[in-house]
Scaffold this motif. Structure first.
Motif, short mmCIF file in Angstrom:
data_model
loop_
_atom_site.label_atom_id
_atom_site.label_comp_id
_atom_site.label_asym_id
_atom_site.label_seq_id
_atom_site.Cartn_x
_atom_site.Cartn_y
_atom_site.Cartn_z
N CYS A 1 0.86 -1.19 0.00
CA CYS A 1 0.00 0.00 0.00
C CYS A 1 0.89 1.23 0.00
O CYS A 1 1.55 1.54 1.00
N ASN B 1 -4.39 -1.64 -8.10
CA ASN B 1 -5.50 -0.69 -8.13
C ASN B 1 -4.93 0.70 -7.92
O ASN B 1 -4.39 1.00 -6.85
N GLU C 1 -6.48 3.45 -7.72
CA GLU C 1 -7.43 4.35 -7.08
C GLU C 1 -7.32 4.30 -5.56
O GLU C 1 -7.97 5.07 -4.86
N ILE C 2 -6.51 3.37 -5.03
CA ILE C 2 -6.42 3.18 -3.58
C ILE C 2 -4.99 3.42 -3.13
O ILE C 2 -4.05 2.84 -3.66
N LYS D 1 -10.61 8.12 7.84
CA LYS D 1 -10.05 7.82 6.52
C LYS D 1 -9.09 6.64 6.57
O LYS D 1 -9.02 5.84 5.62
N GLU E 1 -11.23 3.68 6.52
CA GLU E 1 -11.78 3.50 5.17
C GLU E 1 -10.73 2.90 4.24
O GLU E 1 -11.03 2.01 3.44
N LEU E 2 -9.49 3.38 4.37
CA LEU E 2 -8.40 2.84 3.56
C LEU E 2 -8.20 1.35 3.88
O LEU E 2 -8.09 0.53 2.98
N THR F 1 -10.30 -0.80 5.16
CA THR F 1 -11.45 -1.57 4.68
C THR F 1 -11.36 -1.81 3.17
O THR F 1 -11.62 -2.91 2.68
N SER F 2 -10.97 -0.77 2.44
CA SER F 2 -10.86 -0.88 0.97
C SER F 2 -9.76 -1.86 0.58
O SER F 2 -9.96 -2.69 -0.32
N VAL F 3 -8.62 -1.79 1.26
CA VAL F 3 -7.51 -2.70 0.95
C VAL F 3 -7.90 -4.14 1.29
O VAL F 3 -7.63 -5.07 0.51
N TYR G 1 -10.84 -5.48 1.40
CA TYR G 1 -11.83 -5.96 0.42
C TYR G 1 -11.14 -6.39 -0.87
O TYR G 1 -11.42 -7.47 -1.42
N GLU G 2 -10.22 -5.55 -1.38
CA GLU G 2 -9.51 -5.87 -2.61
C GLU G 2 -8.63 -7.11 -2.43
O GLU G 2 -8.52 -7.95 -3.33
#
Length: 348
Positions: A180, A203, A205-206, A264, A267-268, A270-272, A274-275
């Motif tokens: 990341c 990705n 976008e992340i 945030k 949120e970051l 959680t997004s990572v 999920y991916e």
């Protein structure tokens, strides 16, 4: 004529440039923040402070750690533009090595290094990155390194090379590497002790820029406009209230700012997570690297809860890729590399 060139491994991320090299059998590493604006700075009043004024083509740039006019680097195009060239040369100057001809081993995000349709090398992007770093650049009242060769490598998976070699895993072990960074999320599945890379995913976008942008907006709302570098430092030192008060002018907004940053970060994560689960549902091990590794670690440990301690945050995760690339491309095959030295880089 063959030019003898000193080799630097450079993980030229959008937020920080990480440089590793071997000097007298010792592996050394620096982390140099990106914070550049257009036009030049005036000479420093203190003689112990250097001013770095650069020119690329007809455009003048300067390194400015705190300016709220610092140019944005948190986009994939950064890999091929003036700011990338500036970031790499500025980082090289922080090493303390006398400017000389150099061979650079640099990186590209997985989404840029490989073609999405067939997972083969994107030769156009690789050559574009090479040519960008071979361009002319000058430093006012100073000398720069002469780049004579550029080797481009993919991000993420090489960062765990020595870790896997020392992990006692078997030939069937599947390790998920999650990188990341400031702008991109890169992942790869490595089989065994680097016997094979079975899959890659990226990705663009992340990245940590999600948190950085939120921090800058919150600071601006508290009359505390800040550079990307200062915003990132606030994220890193958010529990140091002395530092927080120094950065935030309207202290009544401190709790709001810190809450927005924490939200945030969640949120970051959680997004990572999920991916990662979508890409590799049940790996045997998970390794976290990159500048955002510590921020996403809690979310990844929760996502892969059954793995327990096999979800590993790599030591000095931010500079891991540069270190591994340096050792892999080193000419010192017959020498034992002494313990690493992480050199502090002061903000000018």
């Amino acid at each position: 004529m063959t030019v003898s060139a000193f080799t630097f491994a450079v993980d030229d991320g959008s937020t920080n440039v990480k440089v590793s090299w071997i000097e007298s059998t010792q592996l050394k590493t620096i982390i140099s923040p990106n914070s550049f604006r257009k036009d030049w700075k005036s000479a420093a009043l203190r003689r112990d402070k250097k001013v770095f004024n650069y020119t690329i083509g007809t455009t003048k740039y300067t390194y400015d750690a705190t300016s709220d006019k610092a140019l944005e680097t948190t986009h994939v195009d950064y890999q091929y533009d003036d700011l990338n060239l500036l970031g790499v040369h500025h980082a090289l100057l922080q090493t303390g090595v006398t400017p000389c001809p150099v061979r650079l081993v640099v990186t590209l995000p997985i989404t840029e290094f490989y073609n999405a349709e067939d997972c083969q090398r994107n030769e156009a992007n690789i050559e574009k990155k090479r040519q960008n770093l071979m361009r002319e650049i000058s430093l006012n009242k100073g000398d720069l390194f002469e780049v004579v060769d550029v080797v481009v490598m993919p991000e993420s998976v090489p960062a765990v090379l020595s870790t896997l070699m020392d992990s006692n895993c078997n030939e069937f072990t599947r390790s998920l590497v999650v990188d990341c960074g400031g702008t991109t999320l890169d992942m790869g599945v490595v089989v065994g002790e680097f016997d094979d890379v079975s899959a890659v995913y990226g990705n663009k976008e992340i990245g940590v820029s999600m948190v950085t942008d939120a921090a800058r907006k919150a600071l601006a709302a508290a009359d505390s406009d800040a550079s990307y570098l200062v915003a990132n430092e606030l994220i890193k030192r958010r529990y140091d209230m002395d530092f927080v008060r120094e950065v935030v002018n309207d202290e009544s907004q401190i709790d709001v700012i810190l809450t927005k940053i924490e939200n945030k970060i969640q949120e970051l994560g959680t997004s990572v997570a999920y991916e990662a689960k979508k890409f590799a549902k049940n790996p045997n091990r998970v390794y976290l690297v990159g500048g955002g590794a510590s921020l996403i670690a809690p979310a990844l440990k929760e996502a892969y809860a059954t793995l327990g301690e096999r979800v590993v945050l790599i030591n000095d995760a931010q500079s891991a890729l540069a270190r591994e690339l340096c050792m892999y491309h080193s000419d010192f095959d017959e020498l034992e590399v002494a313990p690493e030295s992480l050199i502090e880089v002061e903000d000018e």
